[in-house]
Design an enzyme around this catalytic site. Structure first.
Site, PDB file in Angstrom:
ATOM      1  N   SER A   1     -64.205 -18.901 -15.518  1.00  0.00           N
ATOM      2  CA  SER A   1     -65.500 -18.335 -15.363  1.00  0.00           C
ATOM      3  C   SER A   1     -66.490 -19.454 -16.085  1.00  0.00           C
ATOM      4  O   SER A   1     -67.710 -19.282 -15.618  1.00  0.00           O
ATOM      5  CB  SER A   1     -65.792 -16.836 -16.118  1.00  0.00           C
ATOM      6  OG  SER A   1     -65.324 -16.909 -17.316  1.00  0.00           O
TER       7      SER A   1
ATOM      8  N   ARG B   1     -74.542 -19.123 -24.765  1.00  0.00           N
ATOM      9  CA  ARG B   1     -75.415 -19.208 -23.489  1.00  0.00           C
ATOM     10  C   ARG B   1     -76.817 -19.104 -23.904  1.00  0.00           C
ATOM     11  O   ARG B   1     -77.923 -19.888 -23.340  1.00  0.00           O
ATOM     12  CB  ARG B   1     -75.147 -17.836 -22.810  1.00  0.00           C
ATOM     13  CG  ARG B   1     -74.047 -18.035 -21.680  1.00  0.00           C
ATOM     14  CD  ARG B   1     -73.321 -16.589 -21.646  1.00  0.00           C
ATOM     15  NE  ARG B   1     -72.221 -16.822 -20.886  1.00  0.00           N
ATOM     16  CZ  ARG B   1     -71.024 -16.978 -21.361  1.00  0.00           C
ATOM     17  NH1 ARG B   1     -70.601 -16.914 -22.470  1.00  0.00           N
ATOM     18  NH2 ARG B   1     -69.928 -16.817 -20.506  1.00  0.00           N
TER      19      ARG B   1
ATOM     20  N   LYS C   1     -55.736 -22.320 -23.504  1.00  0.00           N
ATOM     21  CA  LYS C   1     -56.872 -21.825 -24.720  1.00  0.00           C
ATOM     22  C   LYS C   1     -56.528 -22.669 -25.981  1.00  0.00           C
ATOM     23  O   LYS C   1     -55.984 -23.995 -25.667  1.00  0.00           O
ATOM     24  CB  LYS C   1     -56.383 -20.379 -25.030  1.00  0.00           C
ATOM     25  CG  LYS C   1     -56.944 -19.404 -24.144  1.00  0.00           C
ATOM     26  CD  LYS C   1     -58.175 -19.325 -23.528  1.00  0.00           C
ATOM     27  CE  LYS C   1     -58.674 -18.217 -22.895  1.00  0.00           C
ATOM     28  NZ  LYS C   1     -60.181 -18.155 -22.569  1.00  0.00           N
TER      29      LYS C   1
ATOM     30  N   ASP D   1     -59.208 -13.015 -23.755  1.00  0.00           N
ATOM     31  CA  ASP D   1     -59.380 -13.083 -25.266  1.00  0.00           C
ATOM     32  C   ASP D   1     -58.628 -11.862 -26.173  1.00  0.00           C
ATOM     33  O   ASP D   1     -58.539 -11.962 -27.324  1.00  0.00           O
ATOM     34  CB  ASP D   1     -60.671 -13.358 -25.907  1.00  0.00           C
ATOM     35  CG  ASP D   1     -61.035 -14.758 -25.491  1.00  0.00           C
ATOM     36  OD1 ASP D   1     -60.398 -15.587 -25.094  1.00  0.00           O
ATOM     37  OD2 ASP D   1     -62.534 -14.895 -25.535  1.00  0.00           O
TER      38      ASP D   1
END
Length: 406
Positions: free
Chosen positions: A149, A25, A313, A284
């Site tokens: 998300s 990010r 995943k 995760d």
């Protein structure tokens, strides 16, 4: 690459690697703010390399250095792909995302529908490369709260750059909320304003258009709770024999995987009672939680619930985790949206396949601590995706790793 865990890690002191979630990010926000990120090397992993390479391609396209369609290489990084698809669309860059591994097969339908209803086009599901064309338009973006998300993060990163005002309306409960909180924290540091409104309909993010990313320098990066979780579970399954100190973690972090500590306490205090762990916000952690569950008293049952998204995943993690534990002599049942693990108070050992999944490879190495025989990992190099120095740290903590085949 085939590795043999000759001796399991026993614990000690180690420094957490930088948070991969935060670095993705921050790199994007920094690049959009015009900072030079080419020399940033925060715990370089394949996923972070992928984001840096894609941002360099975007910068070249914006500068007019390359005519035509920009070629972006997200490799196998789902975060890189899903964050940057709406970003290139917001910038009006025609781009081809060239994927590796299972990445092109991971669902993108929701993002495709959103882009196509707001002025862009995107190639069909399963295409490789994934083609994105057109200029994104401001407006209302509606999507289910149980979607990845990563879609929400991508839109939060992209929409402030559009000319008009936009809103993201989530219908129902937002899954993996901590990852979105981390995104909001990062864009806030970069001067982007996002207003959150809660209602009976769900969560709504209102985003003014025409905003500019502003960042004077790169901030210090907090440690990665997701990868630190492997060492904390090592402590939990070996009791007093192993105590690991992980430096560099932020107690008040927005990272959802800091939940590993209360989960370990809960599992420990449960004794042989049956428990359920909802992983909707912490997918995760599932591979390493499977080892924690296998180490529980014989006959105790741990149910992993709300984990259907794990099938998309790097591997189908419900299937690969089940195969891992069963191959090592445990007892685990794969369910449609989770796992049922019967405690065996230890494992036997054996040879496993990483499924080219970094978290499966690291989980197998930790599981060696409760195995009576050696653990052999095929595809052990998969750790490079997120934690290239995992085996180095493993040996710093008293383990011994032997190379069997390159």
């Amino acid at each position: 690459m085939k590795l043999r865990i000759a001796e399991p890690a026993r614990g000690g002191a180690i420094r957490a690697i930088p948070s991969k979630s935060a670095v993705h990010r921050l790199l994007i926000a920094a690049a959009l703010a015009g900072l030079d990120i080419s020399n940033e090397a925060w715990g370089i992993s394949q996923d972070i390399d992928a984001t840096k390479d894609c941002l360099a391609a975007i910068a070249a396209a914006m500068a007019g250095d390359k005519a035509g369609v920009a070629e972006l290489m997200p490799r196998e990084s789902g975060s890189t792909l899903r964050f940057l698809v709406p970003v290139v669309a917001a910038l009006g860059i025609d781009a081809d995302f060239v994927c590796k591994g299972r990445l092109a097969d991971r669902p993108m339908g929701v993002m495709r529908e959103l882009l196509e209803s707001h002025g862009c086009s995107m190639s069909a599901e399963g295409s490789n490369p994934i083609e994105v064309r057109g200029k994104l338009e401001a407006g209302e973006y509606r999507l289910p709260g149980n979607v990845s998300s990563q879609y929400v993060t991508g839109l939060i990163l992209a929409l402030p750059m559009l000319e008009g005002d936009s809103a993201i309306q989530l219908e129902g409960v937002l899954q993996s909320r901590p990852y979105v909180d981390l995104t909001l924290e990062v864009v806030g540091e970069a001067g982007i304003d996002v207003v959150e409104i809660q209602s009976a309909e769900g969560t709504r993010f209102e985003i003014k258009g025409g905003q500019k990313y502003a960042m004077k320098k790169m901030p210090e990066i907090e440690g990665d709770w997701s990868n630190a979780a492997f060492w904390f579970v090592l402590d939990a399954i070996t009791g007093d024999e192993c105590r690991t100190e992980v430096d560099g973690l932020k107690a008040g972090s927005a990272q959802g995987d800091k939940a590993i500590m209360p989960i370990i306490r809960r599992v420990t205090e449960a004794g042989d009672k049956d428990i359920a762990i909802d992983v909707g916000n912490i997918p995760d952690l599932v591979p390493i939680l499977s080892v924690l569950a296998a180490a529980r008293p014989a006959g105790s049952i741990t149910r992993i619930v709300n984990g259907e998204r794990l099938r998309y995943k790097e591997s189908d993690r419900l299937a690969s985790v089940a195969d891992l534990i069963n191959s090592l002599g445990g007892s685990i049942e794969e369910l449609p949206d989770g796992l049922k693990i019967v405690g065996t108070a230890g494992l036997k050992g054996g040879e496993i396949d990483s499924y080219n999944d970094h978290r499966i490879a690291m989980t197998a190495a930790i599981a060696a601590a409760i195995c009576t025989e050696a653990v052999v990992i095929n595809g052990a190099e998969a750790v490079s995706k997120s934690y290239p120095k995992f085996y180095e740290d493993y040996e710093k903590l008293g383990g011994k790793v032997e190379l069997m085949e390159k």
